[in-house]
Design a protein around this motif. Sequence first.
Motif, PDB file in Angstrom:
ATOM      1  N   CYS A 239     -30.393   4.455  44.034  1.00  0.00           N
ATOM      2  CA  CYS A 239     -31.328   4.344  42.902  1.00  0.00           C
ATOM      3  C   CYS A 239     -31.027   3.104  42.063  1.00  0.00           C
ATOM      4  CB  CYS A 239     -31.287   5.609  42.038  1.00  0.00           C
ATOM      5  SG  CYS A 239     -32.187   6.980  42.803  1.00  0.00           S
ATOM      6  N   GLY A 240     -29.753   2.734  41.955  1.00  0.00           N
ATOM      7  CA  GLY A 240     -29.395   1.498  41.247  1.00  0.00           C
ATOM      8  C   GLY A 240     -30.011   0.282  41.930  1.00  0.00           C
ATOM      9  N   ILE A 241     -30.050   0.312  43.249  1.00  0.00           N
ATOM     10  CA  ILE A 241     -30.682  -0.782  44.016  1.00  0.00           C
ATOM     11  C   ILE A 241     -32.176  -0.824  43.693  1.00  0.00           C
ATOM     12  CG2 ILE A 241     -31.251  -1.614  46.326  1.00  0.00           C
ATOM     13  CD1 ILE A 241     -28.672  -0.267  47.346  1.00  0.00           C
ATOM     14  N   ALA A 242     -32.810   0.373  43.715  1.00  0.00           N
ATOM     15  CA  ALA A 242     -34.258   0.436  43.439  1.00  0.00           C
ATOM     16  C   ALA A 242     -34.557  -0.034  42.012  1.00  0.00           C
ATOM     17  CB  ALA A 242     -34.765   1.862  43.654  1.00  0.00           C
ATOM     18  N   MET A 243     -33.646   0.270  41.069  1.00  0.00           N
ATOM     19  CA  MET A 243     -33.842  -0.191  39.682  1.00  0.00           C
ATOM     20  C   MET A 243     -33.916  -1.707  39.625  1.00  0.00           C
ATOM     21  SD  MET A 243     -31.228   2.232  37.535  1.00  0.00           S
ATOM     22  CE  MET A 243     -31.274   1.300  36.014  1.00  0.00           C
ATOM     23  N   LEU A 244     -32.998  -2.361  40.340  1.00  0.00           N
ATOM     24  CA  LEU A 244     -32.989  -3.824  40.290  1.00  0.00           C
ATOM     25  C   LEU A 244     -34.285  -4.378  40.892  1.00  0.00           C
ATOM     26  CD1 LEU A 244     -31.268  -6.344  39.466  1.00  0.00           C
ATOM     27  CD2 LEU A 244     -30.934  -6.626  41.909  1.00  0.00           C
ATOM     28  N   HIS A 245     -34.684  -3.838  42.067  1.00  0.00           N
ATOM     29  CA  HIS A 245     -35.928  -4.324  42.687  1.00  0.00           C
ATOM     30  C   HIS A 245     -37.110  -4.145  41.728  1.00  0.00           C
ATOM     31  CE1 HIS A 245     -35.053  -4.412  47.296  1.00  0.00           C
ATOM     32  NE2 HIS A 245     -34.018  -4.854  46.604  1.00  0.00           N
ATOM     33  N   PHE A 246     -37.173  -2.968  41.098  1.00  0.00           N
ATOM     34  CA  PHE A 246     -38.286  -2.664  40.188  1.00  0.00           C
ATOM     35  C   PHE A 246     -38.311  -3.661  39.030  1.00  0.00           C
ATOM     36  CE2 PHE A 246     -39.998  -0.419  36.485  1.00  0.00           C
ATOM     37  CZ  PHE A 246     -41.206   0.044  36.982  1.00  0.00           C
ATOM     38  N   GLU A 247     -37.151  -3.879  38.448  1.00  0.00           N
ATOM     39  CA  GLU A 247     -37.072  -4.738  37.269  1.00  0.00           C
ATOM     40  C   GLU A 247     -37.384  -6.198  37.613  1.00  0.00           C
ATOM     41  OE1 GLU A 247     -33.356  -4.200  35.259  1.00  0.00           O
ATOM     42  OE2 GLU A 247     -33.951  -5.526  33.628  1.00  0.00           O
ATOM     43  N   VAL A 248     -36.873  -6.656  38.745  1.00  0.00           N
ATOM     44  CA  VAL A 248     -37.143  -8.040  39.164  1.00  0.00           C
ATOM     45  C   VAL A 248     -38.650  -8.222  39.363  1.00  0.00           C
ATOM     46  CG1 VAL A 248     -36.882  -9.662  41.105  1.00  0.00           C
ATOM     47  CG2 VAL A 248     -34.867  -8.497  40.182  1.00  0.00           C
ATOM     48  N   ALA A 249     -39.283  -7.237  40.044  1.00  0.00           N
ATOM     49  CA  ALA A 249     -40.724  -7.355  40.308  1.00  0.00           C
ATOM     50  C   ALA A 249     -41.529  -7.204  39.019  1.00  0.00           C
ATOM     51  CB  ALA A 249     -41.162  -6.328  41.350  1.00  0.00           C
ATOM     52  N   CYS A 250     -41.071  -6.369  38.083  1.00  0.00           N
ATOM     53  CA  CYS A 250     -41.755  -6.262  36.784  1.00  0.00           C
ATOM     54  C   CYS A 250     -41.748  -7.617  36.093  1.00  0.00           C
ATOM     55  CB  CYS A 250     -41.054  -5.248  35.873  1.00  0.00           C
ATOM     56  SG  CYS A 250     -41.605  -3.559  36.121  1.00  0.00           S
ATOM     57  N   SER A 251     -40.601  -8.277  36.076  1.00  0.00           N
ATOM     58  CA  SER A 251     -40.516  -9.592  35.430  1.00  0.00           C
ATOM     59  C   SER A 251     -41.487 -10.563  36.078  1.00  0.00           C
ATOM     60  CB  SER A 251     -39.111 -10.185  35.551  1.00  0.00           C
ATOM     61  OG  SER A 251     -38.196  -9.353  34.946  1.00  0.00           O
ATOM     62  N   ALA A 252     -41.546 -10.516  37.420  1.00  0.00           N
ATOM     63  CA  ALA A 252     -42.444 -11.441  38.132  1.00  0.00           C
ATOM     64  C   ALA A 252     -43.895 -11.151  37.787  1.00  0.00           C
ATOM     65  CB  ALA A 252     -42.217 -11.337  39.639  1.00  0.00           C
ATOM     66  N   SER A 253     -44.215  -9.871  37.520  1.00  0.00           N
ATOM     67  CA  SER A 253     -45.614  -9.504  37.216  1.00  0.00           C
ATOM     68  C   SER A 253     -45.913  -9.607  35.734  1.00  0.00           C
ATOM     69  CB  SER A 253     -45.896  -8.057  37.622  1.00  0.00           C
ATOM     70  OG  SER A 253     -45.526  -7.804  38.921  1.00  0.00           O
ATOM     71  N   GLY A 254     -44.923  -9.956  34.934  1.00  0.00           N
ATOM     72  CA  GLY A 254     -45.157 -10.086  33.495  1.00  0.00           C
ATOM     73  C   GLY A 254     -45.101  -8.755  32.762  1.00  0.00           C
ATOM     74  N   ILE A 255     -44.540  -7.698  33.388  1.00  0.00           N
ATOM     75  CA  ILE A 255     -44.397  -6.416  32.686  1.00  0.00           C
ATOM     76  C   ILE A 255     -43.061  -6.433  31.953  1.00  0.00           C
ATOM     77  CG2 ILE A 255     -44.183  -3.908  32.930  1.00  0.00           C
ATOM     78  CD1 ILE A 255     -45.898  -4.046  35.410  1.00  0.00           C
ATOM     79  N   GLN A 256     -43.139  -6.473  30.624  1.00  0.00           N
ATOM     80  CA  GLN A 256     -41.905  -6.508  29.817  1.00  0.00           C
ATOM     81  C   GLN A 256     -41.431  -5.095  29.561  1.00  0.00           C
ATOM     82  OE1 GLN A 256     -40.626  -9.405  28.826  1.00  0.00           O
ATOM     83  NE2 GLN A 256     -42.337 -10.651  29.557  1.00  0.00           N
ATOM     84  N   GLY A 257     -40.128  -4.887  29.564  1.00  0.00           N
ATOM     85  CA  GLY A 257     -39.597  -3.551  29.265  1.00  0.00           C
ATOM     86  C   GLY A 257     -38.097  -3.541  29.378  1.00  0.00           C
ATOM     87  N   SER A 258     -37.522  -2.361  29.240  1.00  0.00           N
ATOM     88  CA  SER A 258     -36.069  -2.248  29.374  1.00  0.00           C
ATOM     89  C   SER A 258     -35.718  -0.816  29.786  1.00  0.00           C
ATOM     90  CB  SER A 258     -35.392  -2.598  28.053  1.00  0.00           C
ATOM     91  OG  SER A 258     -35.886  -1.756  27.037  1.00  0.00           O
ATOM     92  N   TRP A 259     -34.530  -0.655  30.350  1.00  0.00           N
ATOM     93  CA  TRP A 259     -34.073   0.657  30.832  1.00  0.00           C
ATOM     94  C   TRP A 259     -33.462   1.462  29.695  1.00  0.00           C
ATOM     95  CZ3 TRP A 259     -35.741   2.219  35.333  1.00  0.00           C
ATOM     96  CH2 TRP A 259     -35.984   1.297  36.347  1.00  0.00           C
ATOM     97  N   ARG A 260     -33.808   2.754  29.613  1.00  0.00           N
ATOM     98  CA  ARG A 260     -33.161   3.703  28.705  1.00  0.00           C
ATOM     99  C   ARG A 260     -32.535   4.766  29.583  1.00  0.00           C
ATOM    100  NH1 ARG A 260     -36.043   2.487  23.734  1.00  0.00           N
ATOM    101  NH2 ARG A 260     -36.947   0.484  24.327  1.00  0.00           N
ATOM    102  N   PHE A 261     -31.387   5.253  29.124  1.00  0.00           N
ATOM    103  CA  PHE A 261     -30.678   6.243  29.946  1.00  0.00           C
ATOM    104  C   PHE A 261     -30.641   7.595  29.247  1.00  0.00           C
ATOM    105  CE2 PHE A 261     -29.211   2.091  31.156  1.00  0.00           C
ATOM    106  CZ  PHE A 261     -29.339   2.142  32.527  1.00  0.00           C
ATOM    107  N   PRO A 262     -30.905   8.668  30.000  1.00  0.00           N
ATOM    108  CA  PRO A 262     -30.854   9.997  29.396  1.00  0.00           C
ATOM    109  C   PRO A 262     -29.411  10.445  29.305  1.00  0.00           C
ATOM    110  CG  PRO A 262     -31.277  10.203  31.724  1.00  0.00           C
ATOM    111  CD  PRO A 262     -31.155   8.733  31.446  1.00  0.00           C
ATOM    112  N   ARG A 263     -29.170  11.597  28.684  1.00  0.00           N
ATOM    113  CA  ARG A 263     -27.806  12.108  28.704  1.00  0.00           C
ATOM    114  C   ARG A 263     -27.448  12.396  30.162  1.00  0.00           C
ATOM    115  NH1 ARG A 263     -31.140  16.209  27.740  1.00  0.00           N
ATOM    116  NH2 ARG A 263     -30.705  18.135  28.877  1.00  0.00           N
ATOM    117  N   PRO A 264     -26.160  12.217  30.510  1.00  0.00           N
ATOM    118  CA  PRO A 264     -25.771  12.425  31.901  1.00  0.00           C
ATOM    119  C   PRO A 264     -25.970  13.879  32.329  1.00  0.00           C
ATOM    120  CG  PRO A 264     -23.998  11.395  30.641  1.00  0.00           C
ATOM    121  CD  PRO A 264     -25.040  11.812  29.661  1.00  0.00           C
TER     122      PRO A 264
END
Length: 275
Positions: A239-264
């Motif tokens: 899932c950490g790998i998928a997070m990076l792919h998602f975020e990189v592609a969001c940046s390329a598409s101009g979707i701004q955002g950031s990750w928030r983490f729930p309680r473990p």
Amino acid sequence: MTRGLATYLGEERLRAWNEAIADRYSVRSYRKRPVRAEALHRIEGLLAGFSPLCERARGYLVVQDASRIFTGYVGPLGKVTNAPAAVAFAGDFHLPRYMEAIGYLGEGIILEATSLGLATCWMTGSFSKDRVLARVNLPPGWKVIAVTPLGYEAKGTTLGDKALRALLKSDTRKPLSEIVTGLPRPRWPKGLKEAIEAARWAPSAGNAQPWRFRVDRDGVTLSVDTGDVGFDSVKRLSCGIAMLHFEVACSASGIQGSWRFPRPGIPIIAKYRYA
Ligand SMILES: Cc1cc2nc3c(=O)[nH]c(=O)nc-3n(C[C@H](O)[C@H](O)[C@H](O)COP(=O)(O)O)c2cc1C
């Protein structure tokens, strides 16, 4: 909350990583040719991480006798041959989310390597942890979880490589309908389909693709499919790998955002909140 990846990596490198997402595939047979010094230098620059999301993880470059790290199972299946270099990925296993951090950091290194023309393969099996530990100096409380060979792909795929790719269905992924819920597609922001596709094509252990996405009005929640989601679960690494792919592609598409983490302790890995 984290800042956008472009702050740490710069637009040019992000673009190269976005292209590398489509170019990357796992390679297990290598040419004996050493890796160019300049490419090793670029990889070295990323080993300590490239954003706060990497904090619980680190990469270690192995060049001396790197090929001896890899061991085989079931005959030639899954055995890495002739790798001239490798990167070992380790994390601080006392902390929650160290597996996600290893996936996120390691995939950054793998996308950088891909953009430099190098072949790679995530491996959590078929390598000797003792031989890695003999070559790297880990801080106390850290453990080695995975390695990737680094090098140039051998010409002509071996039968073992072909058999393994067929067994794992490595050239396919689950359809979006199986991994995405929430808002219907026409209500997705522009570029989100591409970002989810980038995550969908992430590599995962056994090509299990343990990620699930829920699209809401304010962002996208990433969860583990079911079952074993303990801190040590390799599903978290994938899932950490998928997070990076998602975020990189969001940046390329101009979707701004950031990750928030729930309680473990719940199957939600993180939520990407639009800015
Ligand atoms: C966390 C992780 C662990 C993996 N472990 C192994 C492994 O031990 N041996 C192996 O041959 N491949 C391993 N792989 C590679 C996957 O089988 C491969 O990524 C998947 O089949 C998809 O193929 P692709 O990477 O060519 O897209 C691993 C991948 C990931 C992400």
